[in-house]
Design an enzyme around this catalytic site. Structure first.
Site, PDB file in Angstrom:
ATOM      1  N   CYS A   1      -2.251   5.041   0.573  1.00  0.00           N
ATOM      2  CA  CYS A   1      -3.277   5.436   1.543  1.00  0.00           C
ATOM      3  C   CYS A   1      -3.246   6.957   1.770  1.00  0.00           C
ATOM      4  O   CYS A   1      -2.204   7.518   2.095  1.00  0.00           O
ATOM      5  CB  CYS A   1      -3.056   4.717   2.870  1.00  0.00           C
ATOM      6  SG  CYS A   1      -4.264   5.219   4.105  1.00  0.00           S
TER       7      CYS A   1
ATOM      8  N   CYS B   1     -27.501  25.505 -24.718  1.00  0.00           N
ATOM      9  CA  CYS B   1     -26.684  25.916 -25.865  1.00  0.00           C
ATOM     10  C   CYS B   1     -26.396  27.418 -25.804  1.00  0.00           C
ATOM     11  O   CYS B   1     -25.272  27.853 -26.053  1.00  0.00           O
ATOM     12  CB  CYS B   1     -27.388  25.555 -27.167  1.00  0.00           C
ATOM     13  SG  CYS B   1     -26.375  25.934 -28.605  1.00  0.00           S
TER      14      CYS B   1
ATOM     15  N   ASN C   1       0.843  -1.196   0.000  1.00  0.00           N
ATOM     16  CA  ASN C   1       0.000   0.000   0.000  1.00  0.00           C
ATOM     17  C   ASN C   1       0.880   1.248   0.000  1.00  0.00           C
ATOM     18  O   ASN C   1       1.323   1.712   1.046  1.00  0.00           O
ATOM     19  CB  ASN C   1      -0.937  -0.032   1.218  1.00  0.00           C
ATOM     20  CG  ASN C   1      -1.944   1.103   1.190  1.00  0.00           C
ATOM     21  OD1 ASN C   1      -1.774   2.065   0.446  1.00  0.00           O
ATOM     22  ND2 ASN C   1      -2.971   1.003   2.008  1.00  0.00           N
TER      23      ASN C   1
HETATM   24  C1  LIG Z   1     -13.809   2.791   3.776  1.00  0.00           C
HETATM   25  C2  LIG Z   1     -12.650   2.506   2.873  1.00  0.00           C
HETATM   26  C3  LIG Z   1     -11.493   1.939   3.399  1.00  0.00           C
HETATM   27  C4  LIG Z   1     -10.402   1.670   2.579  1.00  0.00           C
HETATM   28  N1  LIG Z   1      -9.272   1.094   3.120  1.00  0.00           N
HETATM   29  C5  LIG Z   1      -8.228   0.774   2.313  1.00  0.00           C
HETATM   30  C6  LIG Z   1      -7.075   0.117   2.832  1.00  0.00           C
HETATM   31  O1  LIG Z   1      -6.979  -0.176   4.018  1.00  0.00           O
HETATM   32  N2  LIG Z   1      -6.056  -0.178   1.975  1.00  0.00           N
HETATM   33  C7  LIG Z   1      -6.126   0.130   0.643  1.00  0.00           C
HETATM   34  O2  LIG Z   1      -5.190  -0.163  -0.109  1.00  0.00           O
HETATM   35  N3  LIG Z   1      -7.211   0.757   0.122  1.00  0.00           N
HETATM   36  C8  LIG Z   1      -8.256   1.071   0.923  1.00  0.00           C
HETATM   37  N4  LIG Z   1      -9.366   1.697   0.393  1.00  0.00           N
HETATM   38  C9  LIG Z   1      -9.368   2.063  -1.033  1.00  0.00           C
HETATM   39  C10 LIG Z   1     -10.063   0.996  -1.879  1.00  0.00           C
HETATM   40  O3  LIG Z   1      -9.390  -0.241  -1.787  1.00  0.00           O
HETATM   41  C11 LIG Z   1     -10.133   1.420  -3.352  1.00  0.00           C
HETATM   42  O4  LIG Z   1      -8.822   1.552  -3.856  1.00  0.00           O
HETATM   43  C12 LIG Z   1     -10.883   2.733  -3.554  1.00  0.00           C
HETATM   44  O5  LIG Z   1     -11.935   2.853  -2.620  1.00  0.00           O
HETATM   45  C13 LIG Z   1     -11.470   2.849  -4.960  1.00  0.00           C
HETATM   46  O6  LIG Z   1     -12.310   1.758  -5.260  1.00  0.00           O
HETATM   47  P1  LIG Z   1     -13.926   1.789  -5.094  1.00  0.00           P
HETATM   48  O7  LIG Z   1     -14.423   2.951  -5.874  1.00  0.00           O
HETATM   49  O8  LIG Z   1     -14.365   0.445  -5.609  1.00  0.00           O
HETATM   50  O9  LIG Z   1     -14.206   1.931  -3.627  1.00  0.00           O
HETATM   51  C14 LIG Z   1     -10.470   1.974   1.204  1.00  0.00           C
HETATM   52  C15 LIG Z   1     -11.641   2.543   0.680  1.00  0.00           C
HETATM   53  C16 LIG Z   1     -12.724   2.815   1.499  1.00  0.00           C
HETATM   54  C17 LIG Z   1     -13.971   3.432   0.888  1.00  0.00           C
HETATM   55  S1  SF4 Z   2     -24.151  20.437 -30.003  1.00  0.00           S
HETATM   56 FE1  SF4 Z   2     -24.504  22.344 -31.149  1.00  0.00          FE
HETATM   57  S2  SF4 Z   2     -26.648  22.806 -30.777  1.00  0.00           S
HETATM   58 FE2  SF4 Z   2     -26.047  21.313 -29.203  1.00  0.00          FE
HETATM   59  S3  SF4 Z   2     -25.399  22.558 -27.451  1.00  0.00           S
HETATM   60 FE3  SF4 Z   2     -23.560  22.138 -28.631  1.00  0.00          FE
HETATM   61  S4  SF4 Z   2     -23.362  23.896 -29.997  1.00  0.00           S
HETATM   62 FE4  SF4 Z   2     -25.463  23.921 -29.233  1.00  0.00          FE
END
Ligand SMILES: Cc1cc2nc3c(=O)[nH]c(=O)nc-3n(C[C@H](O)[C@H](O)[C@H](O)COP(=O)(O)O)c2cc1C
Ligand code: SF4
Ligand code: SF4
Length: 309
Positions: free
Chosen positions: A49, A265, A46
Site C-alpha cells: 500500500c 521523423c 498487503n
Molecule cells: C481506490 C483504490 C483503492 C485501493 N485499495 C487497495 C487496498 O486496500 N489494498 C490493496 O492491496 N490494493 C488496493 N488498491 C490497489 C488495487 O488493488 C490494484 O492493485 C491497483 O489499483 C492496480 O490495478 P487496477 O489498474 O486494476 O486498478 C486500490 C486501488 C484503488 C484505485
Molecule cells: S521509421 Fe524511419 S521514416 Fe519512420 S519515423 Fe522512424 S526513422 Fe523516420
C-alpha cells in the site's frame, strides 16, 4: 462479520481476505487468525500500500525490504491453514528479490502489482498539488490502463524468478489485457479500476471474450497458454538486429498529406522522410526503423516492410 456473511451467501465462491497489520508482527498473526476463523479461503498480505502506510513503516515499505517480506510471510504462513498470497509493490527498482523473499518465506502465491506512486497534478493557478486537501496534498497510488505495461513487466519478472502462482494486476480493462497477463505467467487476474468505472458486470463480458478467444485458438483452458510469451522475452543484445523495418505508403487514397509523419521523423531525430506530391517518401539509408511515423499517422496509411540490413 462481512466475511462470514459473504461465505454463507456465496459458499461456492473463493473469498480472499486482504490483510495489513502494523509494525508489530503480532498484529499480522491476530488478523490471520480472525479472517481464517471468519471463513476466508485464502489470505493476501498487503506489503504494497502506497497510501500513507509507508509513513508508519508498513505497506510498500515492507514490499521494498526482502528480509521483512520473508520474515512476515514465514510467520503468517506457519500460522495459516489457508493459502497465503503476498501482494508486491511496483515502487521498487527490481521486483525479483521481493518475489524470491516471498517464496522463501513460504508464500503459496504472489499478487502484483499494487498502484504506482504518483502525484496527480498541480493546479497551476493556485500551485496546489492535486488532489488538494486545504491547499496541501501528498503522493498517492496511480492505477488503471496507464499502469498495465508496468504490471506486465513486473509479472514477467516474477514468473521468471519463482515457480509460484501469480495473480496479475494492473490496468486490466478488457479481456485481451487479461490474456496478456496470462501469457506472461499469471494464473489468475484481479480487477480494480475497471470495476470501479464499469461495475462488476464487466467480469461477465471479460469471461465471455476470453472463452471465445480460447475456442478460436483451439485451447481448452487458460492453462494451455499460461506463460507462453515468456520464452519470447530476451535481452536487448539477443534481439535480431539483422533486419530493419521501413515504412512505405500503403494506401495513397487514404493519405491526406497532412505531413504529421514527416514532422515526427524530422523532429524525432532521423530526417528520413520528405513529402512528395503523392505523399511521404522514405530515405531508406537514413531510416532507423523507429516506427514513430506509424504511430502518428491517424489514417493508417503507412505499412511496414522488412529488409535484411
Ligand atoms: C481506490 C483504490 C483503492 C485501493 N485499495 C487497495 C487496498 O486496500 N489494498 C490493496 O492491496 N490494493 C488496493 N488498491 C490497489 C488495487 O488493488 C490494484 O492493485 C491497483 O489499483 C492496480 O490495478 P487496477 O489498474 O486494476 O486498478 C486500490 C486501488 C484503488 C484505485
Ligand atoms: S521509421 Fe524511419 S521514416 Fe519512420 S519515423 Fe522512424 S526513422 Fe523516420
Ligand atoms: S501522417 Fe499519414 S496521412 Fe499524414 S502524410 Fe503521413 S502517411 Fe499521410
Amino acid at each position: 462479520e462481512e466475511i462470514t456473511t459473504i461465505k454463507r451467501e456465496y459458499p461456492d465462491h473463493i473469498l480472499i481476505a486482504s490483510i495489513m497489520g502494523d509494525t508489530d508482527p503480532a498484529s499480522w498473526q491476530n488478523l490471520t487468525a480472525r479472517v481464517q476463523e471468519a471463513g476466508a479461503d485464502a489470505l493476501e498480505l498487503n506489503f504494497s500500500c502506497p497510501h500513507g502506510m509507508p509513513e508508519f513503516g508498513v505497506g510498500s515499505v515492507i514490499g521494498q525490504n526482502p528480509s521483512m517480506i520473508r520474515e512476515l510471510t514465514r510467520m503468517v504462513a506457519s500460522d495459516a491453514d489457508i493459502p497465503v498470497f503476498v501482494k508486491l509493490t511496483p515502487n521498487i527498482t527490481d521486483i525479483s528479490p521481493a518475489a524470491q523473499a516471498a517464496a522463501d518465506g513460504g508464500a503459496d502465491g504472489i499478487s502484483a502489482i499494487n498502484s504506482v506512486q504518483s502525484i496527480l497534478g498541480i493546479d497551476i493557478e493556485s500551485f496546489d498539488p492535486l488532489p488538494s486537501v486545504c491547499g496541501y496534498s501528498t503522493s498517492g497510488g496511480y492505477s488503471g490502463p496507464a499502469v498495465k505495461p508496468i504490471g506486465l513487466a513486473m509479472v514477467s519478472q516474477i514468473a521468471r524468478t519463482v515457480r509460484l502462482p501469480i495473480m496479475g494486476i494492473g490496468g486490466i480493462t478488457i479481456w485481451q489485457d487479461a490474456v496478456e497477463y496470462i501469457l506472461l505467467g499469471a494464473s489468475a487476474i484481479q480487477l480494480c479500476t475497471t470495476v470501479m468505472w464499469n461495475g462488476y458486470g464487466i467480469i461477465r463480458d471479460m469471461k465471455a471474450g476470453m472463452s471465445a478467444y480460447l475456442d478460436r485458438k483451439g485451447y481448452h483452458s487458460p492453462d494451455d497458454i499460461r506463460g507462453a510469451a515468456l520464452s519470447h522475452l530476451k535481452t536487448h543484445q539477443a534481439l535480431d538486429r539483422s533486419r530493419r523495418m521501413y515504412p512505405v505508403l500503403g494506401t495513397r487514397e487514404t493519405c491526406t498529406r497532412c505531413g504529421q509523419c514527416v514532422t515526427a521523423c524530422r523532429d524525432g531525430g532521423y530526417q528520413a522522410m520528405k513529402m512528395s506530391i503523392d505523399g511521404p517518401v522514405v530515405k531508406r539509408d537514413v531510416c532507423d526503423g523507429c516506427g514513430l511515423c506509424f504511430l502518428v499517422c491517424s489514417t493508417g496509411s503507412l505499412v511496414a516492410t522488412q529488409e535484411k540490413t
